[in-house]
Design an enzyme around this catalytic site. Sequence first.
Site, PDB file in Angstrom:
ATOM      1  N   SER A   1       0.857  -1.181   0.000  1.00 45.05           N
ATOM      2  CA  SER A   1       0.000   0.000   0.000  1.00 45.05           C
ATOM      3  C   SER A   1       0.895   1.233   0.000  1.00 45.05           C
ATOM      4  O   SER A   1       1.752   1.392   0.866  1.00 45.05           O
ATOM      5  CB  SER A   1      -0.865  -0.041   1.263  1.00 45.05           C
ATOM      6  OG  SER A   1      -1.677   1.097   1.355  1.00 45.05           O
TER       7      SER A   1
ATOM      8  N   LEU B   1      -2.412   2.215  -4.669  1.00 48.27           N
ATOM      9  CA  LEU B   1      -2.166   3.646  -4.476  1.00 48.27           C
ATOM     10  C   LEU B   1      -3.276   4.237  -3.630  1.00 48.27           C
ATOM     11  O   LEU B   1      -4.460   4.047  -3.926  1.00 48.27           O
ATOM     12  CB  LEU B   1      -2.127   4.380  -5.824  1.00 48.27           C
ATOM     13  CG  LEU B   1      -1.104   3.903  -6.855  1.00 48.27           C
ATOM     14  CD1 LEU B   1      -1.208   4.760  -8.123  1.00 48.27           C
ATOM     15  CD2 LEU B   1       0.316   3.973  -6.291  1.00 48.27           C
ATOM     16  N   LYS B   2      -2.901   4.962  -2.603  1.00 48.35           N
ATOM     17  CA  LYS B   2      -3.891   5.702  -1.824  1.00 48.35           C
ATOM     18  C   LYS B   2      -4.282   6.921  -2.654  1.00 48.35           C
ATOM     19  O   LYS B   2      -3.402   7.585  -3.239  1.00 48.35           O
ATOM     20  CB  LYS B   2      -3.275   6.134  -0.491  1.00 48.35           C
ATOM     21  CG  LYS B   2      -3.031   4.970   0.468  1.00 48.35           C
ATOM     22  CD  LYS B   2      -4.355   4.430   0.991  1.00 48.35           C
ATOM     23  CE  LYS B   2      -4.126   3.507   2.181  1.00 48.35           C
ATOM     24  NZ  LYS B   2      -5.402   3.007   2.731  1.00 48.35           N
TER      25      LYS B   2
ATOM     26  N   ASN C   1     -10.322   5.363   1.021  1.00 45.87           N
ATOM     27  CA  ASN C   1     -10.686   5.532   2.441  1.00 45.87           C
ATOM     28  C   ASN C   1     -11.822   6.554   2.622  1.00 45.87           C
ATOM     29  O   ASN C   1     -11.707   7.501   3.412  1.00 45.87           O
ATOM     30  CB  ASN C   1      -9.474   5.911   3.293  1.00 45.87           C
ATOM     31  CG  ASN C   1      -8.500   4.765   3.464  1.00 45.87           C
ATOM     32  OD1 ASN C   1      -7.404   4.794   2.911  1.00 45.87           O
ATOM     33  ND2 ASN C   1      -8.886   3.734   4.190  1.00 45.87           N
TER      34      ASN C   1
ATOM     35  N   ASP D   1     -14.007  -1.941   2.265  1.00 40.44           N
ATOM     36  CA  ASP D   1     -13.094  -2.174   3.390  1.00 40.44           C
ATOM     37  C   ASP D   1     -13.848  -1.745   4.656  1.00 40.44           C
ATOM     38  O   ASP D   1     -14.485  -2.572   5.323  1.00 40.44           O
ATOM     39  CB  ASP D   1     -11.798  -1.364   3.163  1.00 40.44           C
ATOM     40  CG  ASP D   1     -10.829  -1.373   4.337  1.00 40.44           C
ATOM     41  OD1 ASP D   1     -11.191  -1.853   5.419  1.00 40.44           O
ATOM     42  OD2 ASP D   1      -9.693  -0.869   4.196  1.00 40.44           O
TER      43      ASP D   1
ATOM     44  N   LYS E   1     -10.132  -7.597   6.952  1.00 40.39           N
ATOM     45  CA  LYS E   1      -9.187  -7.213   8.009  1.00 40.39           C
ATOM     46  C   LYS E   1      -9.728  -7.803   9.293  1.00 40.39           C
ATOM     47  O   LYS E   1     -10.805  -7.404   9.761  1.00 40.39           O
ATOM     48  CB  LYS E   1      -9.118  -5.697   8.156  1.00 40.39           C
ATOM     49  CG  LYS E   1      -8.341  -4.992   7.073  1.00 40.39           C
ATOM     50  CD  LYS E   1      -8.248  -3.523   7.369  1.00 40.39           C
ATOM     51  CE  LYS E   1      -7.635  -2.785   6.188  1.00 40.39           C
ATOM     52  NZ  LYS E   1      -7.763  -1.334   6.336  1.00 40.39           N
TER      53      LYS E   1
ATOM     54  N   GLY F   1      -4.412  -4.775   5.627  1.00 39.11           N
ATOM     55  CA  GLY F   1      -3.386  -4.571   6.653  1.00 39.11           C
ATOM     56  C   GLY F   1      -3.680  -3.313   7.439  1.00 39.11           C
ATOM     57  O   GLY F   1      -4.446  -2.448   7.000  1.00 39.11           O
TER      58      GLY F   1
HETATM   59  O1  OSB Z   1      -7.494   1.343   4.228  1.00 39.19           O
HETATM   60  O2  OSB Z   1      -6.325  -0.370   3.910  1.00 39.19           O
HETATM   61  C1  OSB Z   1      -6.512   0.667   4.505  1.00 39.19           C
HETATM   62  C2  OSB Z   1      -3.554   1.410   6.786  1.00 39.19           C
HETATM   63  C3  OSB Z   1      -4.213   1.922   7.882  1.00 39.19           C
HETATM   64  C4  OSB Z   1      -5.568   2.057   7.856  1.00 39.19           C
HETATM   65  C5  OSB Z   1      -6.283   1.675   6.730  1.00 39.19           C
HETATM   66  C6  OSB Z   1      -5.636   1.147   5.632  1.00 39.19           C
HETATM   67  C7  OSB Z   1      -4.234   1.041   5.655  1.00 39.19           C
HETATM   68  C8  OSB Z   1      -3.431   0.587   4.529  1.00 39.19           C
HETATM   69  C9  OSB Z   1      -2.090  -0.010   4.857  1.00 39.19           C
HETATM   70  O3  OSB Z   1      -3.731   0.747   3.382  1.00 39.19           O
HETATM   71  C10 OSB Z   1      -2.122  -1.457   4.771  1.00 39.19           C
HETATM   72  C11 OSB Z   1      -0.875  -2.131   5.291  1.00 39.19           C
HETATM   73  O4  OSB Z   1      -0.792  -2.418   6.502  1.00 39.19           O
HETATM   74  O5  OSB Z   1      -0.016  -2.428   4.484  1.00 39.19           O
HETATM   75 MG    MG Z   2      -8.588   0.337   2.748  1.00 41.48          MG
END
Ligand code: OSB
Ligand code: MG
Length: 369
Positions: free
Chosen positions: A136, A163-164, A191, A239, A263, A291
């Site tokens: 990520s 990609l965020k 997100n 998610d 998760k 994650g």
């Molecule tokens: O939305 O997947 C998510 C990390 C913190 C909170 C939410 C998310 C994430 C990540 C990182 O995208 C995932 C990782 O631990 O590699």
């Molecule tokens: Mg996510």
Amino acid sequence: MKIKSVELRTIELPLVRPFRTSFGTQNARQLLLMKISTYEGGEGWAECVAMSEPLYSPEYLAGAADVIERFLLPSVFQAGDIHAEEVAHILKPILGHQMAKATIETAILDAQLKMAGISFGSYLGSSKPKIDCGVSVGIAPTIDALVEEVSLYISQGYRRIKLKIEPGWDIEPVRVIRKMWPDMPLQVDANQAYSRNDIELLGKLDPFDLLLIEQPLDEHDVLGHALLAAKISTPICLDESITSLESARDALAIKATTVINIKPGRVGGYLESVRIHDLCVENNIAVWCGGMLETGIGRAANVALASLPGFTLPGDTSASSRFFQRDITNPFVMHDGQLTVPTEPGIGVEIDLDFIEEITSAKKIITAP
Ligand code: OSB
Ligand code: MG
């Protein structure tokens, strides 16, 4: 098993680089660790995935520690002799707090499996010794910085890039990365940063052949995701909205999601995760393991879960080095884009207690009455 005492500690690990998402920037991972000790002489470990602030989920570290001590552990102590399989039922009257509940269930499961000499992987139903890793990638300060970071991960062997994105950092970064790596499995994660008014904008991601777009809309707007899914060709993957087996079933029924990110913390534990996995397998829905910037303790259990047969897409199961210079267990090291599923009993990793002591900012031992 009877729980004798529970140790809760807050630790803080610096991140190798800031991690920016649509909900904020993190420079360090603060988290809650739990160690349970049983009257039979067993020990079990778990980490709570709640972050220090309630920005990804309503749960947050200090709140999780409070609900664990004030409500969850008293119920567990009262239950007396207990198995991990009973924990969710015992804690059901206390509403919400899936991450806090998952921590207790996982620590008990670790102790139970260690006593029985069974690994997490065999217990959960692992079907392979290694899993494919994705990574990520946070929102970068510039496109050049993003290209540099993605290049690093690709050179390290990651098999999927996520990609965020957020409004203003979406079409352009995806266009650039897709152009440089036309065949790389690529997906995006918003997100919850968009609204139903952004359907046209999100449709502009369609030409880039993304595996999926993760949680574009508000966690409560499941219907909005269904409306969006009907209008764009990129698959939607929920998610934040998936907090239980029931919510997964409902989201699938109205076609709000066609892929699911599991998760364990978000859904209340590994046992609920397996139930969601099974539901998806029955319905031919691809799942992958998400994650939460886990240390080796949480990562070990995630890697075991990700080795179940329905996890057909690479997860956010990256190497320890993706986030941490030094992990609190023997590190997860990636070879050829894969991590090996631990086979030792329980979560199957060695805990580095000396290092944990060094980074502990608070510690509390709660003893059974
Ligand atoms: O939305 O997947 C998510 C990390 C913190 C909170 C939410 C998310 C994430 C990540 C990182 O995208 C995932 C990782 O631990 O590699
Ligand atoms: Mg996510």
